[in-house]
Write a protein that holds these residues in place. Sequence first.
Motif, PDB file in Angstrom:
ATOM      1  N   UNK A   1      50.478 -37.415 -14.008  1.00 15.58           N
ATOM      2  CA  UNK A   1      49.476 -36.574 -14.666  1.00 15.58           C
ATOM      3  C   UNK A   1      49.687 -36.549 -16.180  1.00 15.58           C
ATOM      4  N   UNK A   2      50.941 -36.438 -16.597  1.00 17.59           N
ATOM      5  CA  UNK A   2      51.211 -36.394 -18.035  1.00 17.59           C
ATOM      6  C   UNK A   2      50.860 -37.727 -18.691  1.00 17.59           C
ATOM      7  N   UNK A   3      51.192 -38.835 -17.999  1.00 16.44           N
ATOM      8  CA  UNK A   3      50.835 -40.142 -18.538  1.00 16.44           C
ATOM      9  C   UNK A   3      49.334 -40.300 -18.694  1.00 16.44           C
ATOM     10  N   UNK A   4      48.568 -39.802 -17.729  1.00 15.06           N
ATOM     11  CA  UNK A   4      47.112 -39.862 -17.812  1.00 15.06           C
ATOM     12  C   UNK A   4      46.587 -39.018 -18.971  1.00 15.06           C
ATOM     13  N   UNK A   5      47.227 -37.865 -19.196  1.00 12.09           N
ATOM     14  CA  UNK A   5      46.806 -37.022 -20.311  1.00 12.09           C
ATOM     15  C   UNK A   5      46.985 -37.754 -21.638  1.00 12.09           C
ATOM     16  N   UNK A   6      48.109 -38.421 -21.809  1.00 13.27           N
ATOM     17  CA  UNK A   6      48.363 -39.130 -23.054  1.00 13.27           C
ATOM     18  C   UNK A   6      47.388 -40.295 -23.234  1.00 13.27           C
ATOM     19  N   UNK A   7      47.205 -41.051 -22.137  1.00 11.63           N
ATOM     20  CA  UNK A   7      46.286 -42.187 -22.234  1.00 11.63           C
ATOM     21  C   UNK A   7      44.868 -41.713 -22.533  1.00 11.63           C
ATOM     22  N   UNK A   8      44.455 -40.613 -21.890  1.00 15.81           N
ATOM     23  CA  UNK A   8      43.117 -40.081 -22.120  1.00 15.81           C
ATOM     24  C   UNK A   8      42.949 -39.607 -23.561  1.00 15.81           C
ATOM     25  N   UNK A   9      44.007 -39.017 -24.130  1.00 15.63           N
ATOM     26  CA  UNK A   9      43.941 -38.551 -25.510  1.00 15.63           C
ATOM     27  C   UNK A   9      43.731 -39.705 -26.478  1.00 15.63           C
ATOM     28  N   UNK A  10      44.165 -40.896 -26.060  1.00 16.06           N
ATOM     29  CA  UNK A  10      43.973 -42.084 -26.891  1.00 16.06           C
ATOM     30  C   UNK A  10      42.656 -42.793 -26.580  1.00 16.06           C
ATOM     31  N   UNK A  11      41.881 -42.212 -25.666  1.00 17.42           N
ATOM     32  CA  UNK A  11      40.615 -42.828 -25.295  1.00 17.42           C
ATOM     33  C   UNK A  11      40.743 -43.937 -24.281  1.00 17.42           C
ATOM     34  N   UNK A  12      41.873 -43.970 -23.561  1.00 13.54           N
ATOM     35  CA  UNK A  12      42.101 -45.040 -22.589  1.00 13.54           C
ATOM     36  C   UNK A  12      42.457 -44.496 -21.220  1.00 13.54           C
ATOM     37  N   UNK A  13      43.154 -45.295 -20.448  1.00 12.83           N
ATOM     38  CA  UNK A  13      43.534 -44.903 -19.090  1.00 12.83           C
ATOM     39  C   UNK A  13      44.791 -45.658 -18.689  1.00 12.83           C
ATOM     40  N   UNK A  14      45.494 -45.096 -17.696  1.00 12.16           N
ATOM     41  CA  UNK A  14      46.679 -45.780 -17.187  1.00 12.16           C
ATOM     42  C   UNK A  14      46.270 -47.015 -16.402  1.00 12.16           C
ATOM     43  N   UNK A  15      47.097 -48.057 -16.545  1.00 16.52           N
ATOM     44  CA  UNK A  15      46.847 -49.308 -15.840  1.00 16.52           C
ATOM     45  C   UNK A  15      47.787 -49.451 -14.651  1.00 16.52           C
ATOM     46  N   UNK A  16      49.077 -49.334 -14.917  1.00 15.07           N
ATOM     47  CA  UNK A  16      50.052 -49.497 -13.821  1.00 15.07           C
ATOM     48  C   UNK A  16      51.369 -48.846 -14.225  1.00 15.07           C
ATOM     49  N   UNK A  17      52.201 -48.606 -13.227  1.00 14.94           N
ATOM     50  CA  UNK A  17      53.538 -48.086 -13.462  1.00 14.94           C
ATOM     51  C   UNK A  17      54.460 -49.242 -13.822  1.00 14.94           C
ATOM     52  N   UNK A  18      55.219 -49.074 -14.890  1.00 17.53           N
ATOM     53  CA  UNK A  18      56.174 -50.100 -15.310  1.00 17.53           C
ATOM     54  C   UNK A  18      57.576 -49.806 -14.784  1.00 17.53           C
ATOM     55  N   UNK A  19      58.031 -48.555 -14.949  1.00 19.76           N
ATOM     56  CA  UNK A  19      59.369 -48.159 -14.514  1.00 19.76           C
ATOM     57  C   UNK A  19      59.371 -46.676 -14.164  1.00 19.76           C
ATOM     58  N   UNK A  20      60.263 -46.312 -13.245  1.00 18.52           N
ATOM     59  CA  UNK A  20      60.497 -44.901 -12.952  1.00 18.52           C
ATOM     60  C   UNK A  20      61.968 -44.742 -12.595  1.00 18.52           C
TER      61      UNK A  20
END
Length: 241
Positions: free
Chosen positions: A158-177
Amino acid sequence: MDEQRTTLVSVRGEARMTVAPDFGVLNGTLEATEDTKPAALAAVAGALGQLTDALGSLGGVPRTADSQRSALTWSAYSATTQPEYDVDERTHGHRPTGRVIAQVAVSLVVREFDLVDRLTAALATHESFDVTYVSWGVDPDNPSWPEVRAEAVQAAIDKGRHYASALGGSLNRLEQIADAGLLDSGSGTYASDSNISRMAARASAVGMPETPSLDPVPRELVAVVDARFVADVPDLSGRGA
């Protein structure tokens, strides 16, 4: 239309959950003071025998690799002796009395909480046993762990989506966890979730009642993960400040 580029988004996700404990730990000491070291050790050994007999009447057993998850277990894990001292009324300094104090450290673990009241009553009859520490813990395989960890992962998404949305984009895939700190070059500053869940509530030495409260205390499970995502975002080089 803005040209899309990929960028890495790194976030930390955290989740908390309060659950009932799986076990309680009660540590204390048995103490005896006698004129000689052998006599002090014999006296404290006798007190230990009386205590373990009382624990056995409640179904308690010595703690071993096979019995560690039994309803009630005990372990006498150290024995020490030391000279007894008193205060010289004239000099106010400490002086040996010639007597010897023997102590045995005992750890009790209770998992069947229906035994708590009876255990408290049994300990109250042993004047030589002083409680020094009480805590409540959660097992590493508690069934709530997968749930709270999954919530931490979702929080990171959810936090990653918030950041991507703030930049006008969207998440593509998970790289690492990973567990918190493992994606950094350093050792990380977060305690592991299993350690957090077992933080002890130490009994205060000042004003602690002779018979401490053994009411099970809920524990807070904490899961923290670091995640790194690839996000599709617009090229921001042409945008004004």
